[in-house]
Design a protein around this motif. Structure first.
Motif, PDB file in Angstrom:
ATOM      1  N   ASN A  93       0.829  -1.201   0.000  1.00 42.03           N
ATOM      2  CA  ASN A  93       0.000   0.000   0.000  1.00 42.03           C
ATOM      3  C   ASN A  93       0.868   1.258   0.000  1.00 42.03           C
ATOM      4  O   ASN A  93       0.608   2.191  -0.739  1.00 42.03           O
ATOM      5  CB  ASN A  93      -0.919  -0.019   1.222  1.00 42.03           C
ATOM      6  CG  ASN A  93      -1.919   1.086   1.224  1.00 42.03           C
ATOM      7  OD1 ASN A  93      -2.657   1.257   0.258  1.00 42.03           O
ATOM      8  ND2 ASN A  93      -1.954   1.856   2.301  1.00 42.03           N
ATOM      9  N   ASN A  94       1.883   1.272   0.847  1.00 43.16           N
ATOM     10  CA  ASN A  94       2.742   2.436   1.011  1.00 43.16           C
ATOM     11  C   ASN A  94       4.082   1.961   1.555  1.00 43.16           C
ATOM     12  O   ASN A  94       4.134   1.054   2.375  1.00 43.16           O
ATOM     13  CB  ASN A  94       2.092   3.413   2.001  1.00 43.16           C
ATOM     14  CG  ASN A  94       2.978   4.582   2.331  1.00 43.16           C
ATOM     15  OD1 ASN A  94       3.738   4.519   3.286  1.00 43.16           O
ATOM     16  ND2 ASN A  94       2.889   5.640   1.562  1.00 43.16           N
ATOM     17  N   VAL A  95       5.173   2.573   1.082  1.00 46.33           N
ATOM     18  CA  VAL A  95       6.510   2.241   1.576  1.00 46.33           C
ATOM     19  C   VAL A  95       7.263   3.535   1.831  1.00 46.33           C
ATOM     20  O   VAL A  95       7.259   4.438   0.996  1.00 46.33           O
ATOM     21  CB  VAL A  95       7.289   1.352   0.579  1.00 46.33           C
ATOM     22  CG1 VAL A  95       8.697   1.079   1.068  1.00 46.33           C
ATOM     23  CG2 VAL A  95       6.553   0.044   0.315  1.00 46.33           C
ATOM     24  N   ASP A  96       7.908   3.616   2.990  1.00 45.53           N
ATOM     25  CA  ASP A  96       8.730   4.766   3.364  1.00 45.53           C
ATOM     26  C   ASP A  96      10.118   4.251   3.703  1.00 45.53           C
ATOM     27  O   ASP A  96      10.266   3.376   4.560  1.00 45.53           O
ATOM     28  CB  ASP A  96       8.107   5.480   4.562  1.00 45.53           C
ATOM     29  CG  ASP A  96       8.863   6.724   4.970  1.00 45.53           C
ATOM     30  OD1 ASP A  96       9.535   7.337   4.121  1.00 45.53           O
ATOM     31  OD2 ASP A  96       8.783   7.089   6.162  1.00 45.53           O
ATOM     32  N   ILE A  97      11.131   4.780   3.007  1.00 44.94           N
ATOM     33  CA  ILE A  97      12.500   4.279   3.134  1.00 44.94           C
ATOM     34  C   ILE A  97      13.428   5.410   3.553  1.00 44.94           C
ATOM     35  O   ILE A  97      13.330   6.525   3.036  1.00 44.94           O
ATOM     36  CB  ILE A  97      12.994   3.719   1.787  1.00 44.94           C
ATOM     37  CG1 ILE A  97      12.072   2.605   1.299  1.00 44.94           C
ATOM     38  CG2 ILE A  97      14.432   3.235   1.881  1.00 44.94           C
ATOM     39  CD1 ILE A  97      11.797   2.671  -0.162  1.00 44.94           C
ATOM     40  N   THR A  98      14.352   5.100   4.459  1.00 49.68           N
ATOM     41  CA  THR A  98      15.445   6.010   4.789  1.00 49.68           C
ATOM     42  C   THR A  98      16.753   5.272   4.545  1.00 49.68           C
ATOM     43  O   THR A  98      16.975   4.194   5.098  1.00 49.68           O
ATOM     44  CB  THR A  98      15.379   6.475   6.256  1.00 49.68           C
ATOM     45  OG1 THR A  98      14.138   7.156   6.478  1.00 49.68           O
ATOM     46  CG2 THR A  98      16.534   7.429   6.575  1.00 49.68           C
ATOM     47  N   HIS A 109      19.257  10.866  -6.451  1.00 52.79           N
ATOM     48  CA  HIS A 109      18.807   9.565  -6.951  1.00 52.79           C
ATOM     49  C   HIS A 109      17.459   9.129  -6.364  1.00 52.79           C
ATOM     50  O   HIS A 109      16.918   8.107  -6.771  1.00 52.79           O
ATOM     51  CB  HIS A 109      19.861   8.503  -6.644  1.00 52.79           C
ATOM     52  CG  HIS A 109      21.215   8.841  -7.182  1.00 52.79           C
ATOM     53  ND1 HIS A 109      21.541   8.735  -8.516  1.00 52.79           N
ATOM     54  CD2 HIS A 109      22.316   9.321  -6.556  1.00 52.79           C
ATOM     55  CE1 HIS A 109      22.787   9.122  -8.694  1.00 52.79           C
ATOM     56  NE2 HIS A 109      23.282   9.485  -7.525  1.00 52.79           N
ATOM     57  N   GLY A 110      16.939   9.896  -5.422  1.00 50.04           N
ATOM     58  CA  GLY A 110      15.714   9.495  -4.721  1.00 50.04           C
ATOM     59  C   GLY A 110      14.530   9.241  -5.631  1.00 50.04           C
ATOM     60  O   GLY A 110      13.822   8.240  -5.481  1.00 50.04           O
ATOM     61  N   ALA A 111      14.303  10.118  -6.591  1.00 50.51           N
ATOM     62  CA  ALA A 111      13.140   9.962  -7.483  1.00 50.51           C
ATOM     63  C   ALA A 111      13.264   8.717  -8.345  1.00 50.51           C
ATOM     64  O   ALA A 111      12.280   7.979  -8.524  1.00 50.51           O
ATOM     65  CB  ALA A 111      12.967  11.201  -8.349  1.00 50.51           C
ATOM     66  N   SER A 112      14.459   8.451  -8.884  1.00 50.07           N
ATOM     67  CA  SER A 112      14.598   7.257  -9.726  1.00 50.07           C
ATOM     68  C   SER A 112      14.504   5.980  -8.895  1.00 50.07           C
ATOM     69  O   SER A 112      13.955   4.974  -9.363  1.00 50.07           O
ATOM     70  CB  SER A 112      15.895   7.300 -10.543  1.00 50.07           C
ATOM     71  OG  SER A 112      17.015   7.377  -9.716  1.00 50.07           O
ATOM     72  N   ILE A 113      14.997   6.017  -7.666  1.00 51.47           N
ATOM     73  CA  ILE A 113      14.847   4.858  -6.782  1.00 51.47           C
ATOM     74  C   ILE A 113      13.365   4.618  -6.486  1.00 51.47           C
ATOM     75  O   ILE A 113      12.884   3.482  -6.576  1.00 51.47           O
ATOM     76  CB  ILE A 113      15.669   5.036  -5.485  1.00 51.47           C
ATOM     77  CG1 ILE A 113      17.164   4.999  -5.791  1.00 51.47           C
ATOM     78  CG2 ILE A 113      15.294   3.979  -4.447  1.00 51.47           C
ATOM     79  CD1 ILE A 113      18.061   5.389  -4.630  1.00 51.47           C
ATOM     80  N   ALA A 114      12.636   5.675  -6.164  1.00 50.29           N
ATOM     81  CA  ALA A 114      11.198   5.532  -5.877  1.00 50.29           C
ATOM     82  C   ALA A 114      10.445   4.975  -7.084  1.00 50.29           C
ATOM     83  O   ALA A 114       9.597   4.086  -6.943  1.00 50.29           O
ATOM     84  CB  ALA A 114      10.606   6.877  -5.448  1.00 50.29           C
ATOM     85  N   SER A 129       8.164   6.583  -0.689  1.00 50.49           N
ATOM     86  CA  SER A 129       8.967   7.718  -0.230  1.00 50.49           C
ATOM     87  C   SER A 129      10.397   7.247   0.004  1.00 50.49           C
ATOM     88  O   SER A 129      10.617   6.243   0.680  1.00 50.49           O
ATOM     89  CB  SER A 129       8.383   8.269   1.076  1.00 50.49           C
ATOM     90  OG  SER A 129       9.255   9.220   1.640  1.00 50.49           O
ATOM     91  N   VAL A 130      11.362   7.979  -0.576  1.00 56.83           N
ATOM     92  CA  VAL A 130      12.776   7.644  -0.408  1.00 56.83           C
ATOM     93  C   VAL A 130      13.499   8.870   0.124  1.00 56.83           C
ATOM     94  O   VAL A 130      13.467   9.929  -0.497  1.00 56.83           O
ATOM     95  CB  VAL A 130      13.418   7.195  -1.744  1.00 56.83           C
ATOM     96  CG1 VAL A 130      14.906   6.924  -1.563  1.00 56.83           C
ATOM     97  CG2 VAL A 130      12.709   5.967  -2.296  1.00 56.83           C
ATOM     98  N   LYS A 131      14.116   8.698   1.288  1.00 55.94           N
ATOM     99  CA  LYS A 131      14.877   9.775   1.905  1.00 55.94           C
ATOM    100  C   LYS A 131      16.275   9.266   2.188  1.00 55.94           C
ATOM    101  O   LYS A 131      16.499   8.063   2.260  1.00 55.94           O
ATOM    102  CB  LYS A 131      14.219  10.201   3.222  1.00 55.94           C
ATOM    103  CG  LYS A 131      12.741  10.544   3.084  1.00 55.94           C
ATOM    104  CD  LYS A 131      12.059  10.760   4.419  1.00 55.94           C
ATOM    105  CE  LYS A 131      12.131   9.648   5.409  1.00 55.94           C
ATOM    106  NZ  LYS A 131      11.509   8.379   5.053  1.00 55.94           N
ATOM    107  N   SER A 132      17.209  10.184   2.346  1.00 58.90           N
ATOM    108  CA  SER A 132      18.563   9.786   2.722  1.00 58.90           C
ATOM    109  C   SER A 132      19.085  10.729   3.796  1.00 58.90           C
ATOM    110  O   SER A 132      18.668  11.880   3.887  1.00 58.90           O
ATOM    111  CB  SER A 132      19.493   9.776   1.505  1.00 58.90           C
ATOM    112  OG  SER A 132      19.520  11.038   0.883  1.00 58.90           O
ATOM    113  N   THR A 133      19.990  10.195   4.603  1.00 60.92           N
ATOM    114  CA  THR A 133      20.596  10.969   5.680  1.00 60.92           C
ATOM    115  C   THR A 133      22.003  10.450   5.921  1.00 60.92           C
ATOM    116  O   THR A 133      22.381   9.395   5.400  1.00 60.92           O
ATOM    117  CB  THR A 133      19.747  10.895   6.965  1.00 60.92           C
ATOM    118  OG1 THR A 133      20.223  11.850   7.920  1.00 60.92           O
ATOM    119  CG2 THR A 133      19.762   9.511   7.580  1.00 60.92           C
ATOM    120  N   THR A 134      22.775  11.194   6.698  1.00 57.15           N
ATOM    121  CA  THR A 134      24.104  10.761   7.110  1.00 57.15           C
ATOM    122  C   THR A 134      24.075  10.529   8.617  1.00 57.15           C
ATOM    123  O   THR A 134      23.053  10.749   9.266  1.00 57.15           O
ATOM    124  CB  THR A 134      25.174  11.820   6.796  1.00 57.15           C
ATOM    125  OG1 THR A 134      24.986  12.935   7.674  1.00 57.15           O
ATOM    126  CG2 THR A 134      25.105  12.278   5.350  1.00 57.15           C
TER     127      THR A 134
END
Length: 159
Positions: A93-98, A109-114, A129-134
């Protein structure tokens, strides 16, 4: 049946001999990750979140470290996990990734990964949703020893 929620986490060390693949997208100019398959931490976290939500076990149960999955595409593994969900009467239904990485810079690269993940899960890109952090230099990620990914997924009953 009601919607369900699952969480997944995966971590892999860097391996200079391999390409870096995250969420089915090859990230040029950076060494890859060590693992039995293509070591795509994003796909692995998503698979675990989906399987967990459906109470179907985990990645290792369905994709063991045997010859069949050696160097396998994790996007193909994700497609198979979605089929397992469907067989059990569920759909993503929905996926949220960090993604947690000191390098490389992943925001571009977030949009192409999504898009790639949504296609593999047969869902709208807006539901991924694809987010990245350090880690601001802390821990194994901060020392550039590897990458981690966390995923939360909701699944819904098939109608």
């Amino acid at each position: 049946m009601t919607n369900r929620v699952g969480i997944g986490l995966d971590v892999h060390a860097f391996d200079e001999s391999r390409p870096l693949t995250l969420g089915g997208v090859t990230i040029e100019g950076h060494h890859g990750l060590a693992g039995h398959s293509d070591a795509d931490v994003v796909c692995h976290a998503v698979i675990d979140a989906l399987l967990g939500a459906a109470a179907l076990g985990d990645l290792g149960r369905h994709f063991p470290g045997d010859a069949r999955w050696k160097d396998a595409s994790s996007i193909e593994m994700l497609t198979e996990a979605v089929r397992l969900l469907a067989d059990a009467g569920w759909a993503p239904n929905n996926v949220d990734i960090t993604i947690v990485a000191q390098t490389p810079r992943l925001a571009p690269h977030g949009a192409s990964i999504a898009t790639t993940l949504a296609r593999a899960m047969e869902m709208e890109t807006g539901n991924v949703s694809v987010k990245s952090t350090t880690t601001d230099g802390l821990g194994f990620v901060g020392r550039n020893e590897g990458i981690a990914a966390l995923a939360v997924a909701t699944i819904r009953p098939l109608t």
